[in-house]
Scaffold this active site. Structure first.
Site, PDB file in Angstrom:
ATOM      1  NE  ARG A 190       9.745  -1.118   3.187  1.00 42.28           N
ATOM      2  CZ  ARG A 190       9.877   0.095   3.143  1.00 42.28           C
ATOM      3  NH1 ARG A 190       9.551   0.553   2.234  1.00 42.28           N
ATOM      4  NH2 ARG A 190      10.106   0.730   4.152  1.00 42.28           N
ATOM      5  CB  THR A 237      14.642   4.447  -5.625  1.00 41.65           C
ATOM      6  OG1 THR A 237      14.187   3.104  -5.516  1.00 41.65           O
ATOM      7  CG2 THR A 237      15.173   4.598  -7.022  1.00 41.65           C
ATOM      8  N   GLY A 270       7.121  -5.993  -1.661  1.00 45.18           N
ATOM      9  CA  GLY A 270       5.972  -6.492  -2.228  1.00 45.18           C
ATOM     10  C   GLY A 270       4.788  -5.288  -1.577  1.00 45.18           C
ATOM     11  CB  ALA A 271       5.311  -2.442  -0.252  1.00 46.51           C
ATOM     12  CE1 TYR A 276       7.213   1.209  -8.317  1.00 52.35           C
ATOM     13  CE2 TYR A 276       7.163   1.016  -5.930  1.00 52.35           C
ATOM     14  CZ  TYR A 276       7.499   1.857  -6.947  1.00 52.35           C
ATOM     15  OH  TYR A 276       7.728   3.239  -6.747  1.00 52.35           O
TER      16      TYR A 276
END
Ligand SMILES: Cc1cc2nc3c(=O)[nH]c(=O)nc-3n(C[C@H](O)[C@H](O)[C@H](O)COP(=O)(O)O)c2cc1C
Length: 370
Positions: free
Chosen positions: A223, A27, A170-171, A174
């Site tokens: 992920r 990010t 997927g980590a 979040y």
């Protein structure tokens, strides 16, 4: 040691990669109003020109009102937003690179912006931002279905724009990971449950929705991490059997590649298992599922990325441990974060053995896109 092992090509379904090095998703918050700028295009183009095999974009928001908690993070829906991403992928392809957007929903992670708030309520499985901490309302069934649909549509858009693959975030605690985690998913319905496979249904349904949009031959990466930003010591899977019960249904639902996020790639996942004591998360994921995996975490640097947020400077570090693991095929690819944020030429320097030119990581690099 020679870095040759990193420069073997790799084919994953329809995607041909010239080497095993991925740029980790990072990010950057340089996309005001959610639209990537020409500086963002140049930033990714530079990494493609300088030999990165697969660029994974910064997390980019799917179409839910509060999928993002920062107004300067790019979205992956909307006409202007997707036109901006088209400029990115065209530039990366023109420079000989390959790229996947990382599709993201932050869930119950509040904004740090002092004046801005997302244009809708935060989504989360159970209205908890961490165990015991109330934060908003649990998602309704309709909201869960809408979120699944939003990921599917974003993946369809990625393929239509010409991206080479997609990655689901997927980590790190979040939204998707909040469903996995028993500490914040206490739902009593189809989307919750006492076991990890039950709490993985949300991710599995997203993978199915994605697969339905992109077809059978398009690579879908997911992920995952054991650790959460809310608690670095959490583990979803405490044994290889639990890990298999977590990952196998995700593979069945459409995951082609597991991107296994660790803060330090050399840390063994299950220290107590005799004989396999050294395998890291990506190593176990590959062994248990037979799928290609990506490792990540402090590659080429002395310090890890959470401490780096706090200002710790990392020096260049030896790649020998990584190369030995790669030569043993413990995993298929390696993702590099800060070293590539700091230095677009990192891959070429490693390829050519120019170790004296490798740079330290300084968080000042976060303030500019270059
Ligand atoms: C500035 C910055 C932003 C990040 N943003 C994301 C992100 O959007 N999605 C994600 O999955 N991980 C993100 N991460 C984690 C990285 O992908 C990577 O896993 C982590 O930096 C460890 O790799 P490194 O030690 O090579 O930097 C970010 C890391 C940094 C330093």
């Amino acid at each position: 040691m020679s870095a040759e092992t990193l420069f073997r090509p790799l084919q994953i379904k329809s995607m041909s990669l010239k080497n095993r090095i991925a740029m980790a998703p990072m990010t950057r918050s340089f996309s005001p109003g959610g639209v990537a700028t020409s500086e963002v295009v140049d930033y990714y183009r530079r990494r493609a020109e300088n030999g990165v095999g697969l660029i994974i974009s910064e997390g980019t928001g799917v179409a839910r009102p509060a999928s993002l908690n920062d107004p300067n993070v790019p979205r992956f829906h909307g006409e202007q937003e997707l036109a901006a991403w088209k400029a990115v992928i065209d530039a990366v392809h023109a420079a000989g690179g390959a790229m996947a957007p990382q599709l993201w929903h932050v869930g119950a992670v509040r904004t740090r912006d002092p004046v801005w708030t997302p244009p809708g309520p935060y989504d989360s499985p159970s209205g908890l931002s961490r165990p015991g901490k109330e934060f908003g309302a649990p998602m309704t069934d309709a909201e869960v279905a809408d979120a699944i649909d939003a990921f599917g549509k974003a993946a369809g858009a990625a393929k239509a724009l010409g991206f080479d693959a997609v990655e689901l975030h997927g980590a790190h605690g979040y939204l998707i990971d909040q469903f996995f985690w028993e500490g914040v998913n206490v739902r009593g319905d189809h989307w919750g449950g006492a076991t990890l496979p039950e709490r993985s249904r949300f991710a599995a349904e997203i993978l199915k929705a994605v697969r339905a949009q992109v077809g059978p031959d398009y690579p879908v990466i997911i992920r995952l991490s054991q650790w959460k930003q809310q608690d670095y010591d959490v583990k979803l899977a405490h044994s290889p059997a639990e890990m298999e019960a977590w990952l196998a249904p995700l593979a069945d639902a459409g995951a082609d590649v597991f991107h296994c996020s660790q803060r330090r790639f050399w840390e063994p996942e299950f220290a107590e298992i005799d004989g396999e004591a050294g395998l890291n998360f990506a190593g176990w994921a590959r062994k248990l599922t037979g799928k290609p995996t990506i490792t990540v975490g402090s590659v080429g640097l002395t310090g890890e990325f959470i401490a780096a947020w706090g200002g710790e400077q990392s020096q260049p570090a030896s790649l020998d441990n990584l190369l030995e693991r790669m030569e043993r095929d413990e995993f298929d690819m390696v993702a590099v974060g800060r070293a590539l944020l700091q230095d677009p030429e990192w891959v070429l320097k490693v390829r050519d053995g120019r170790s004296e030119d490798l740079m330290a990581y300084d968080r000042k690099a976060l303030g500019v896109l270059f």
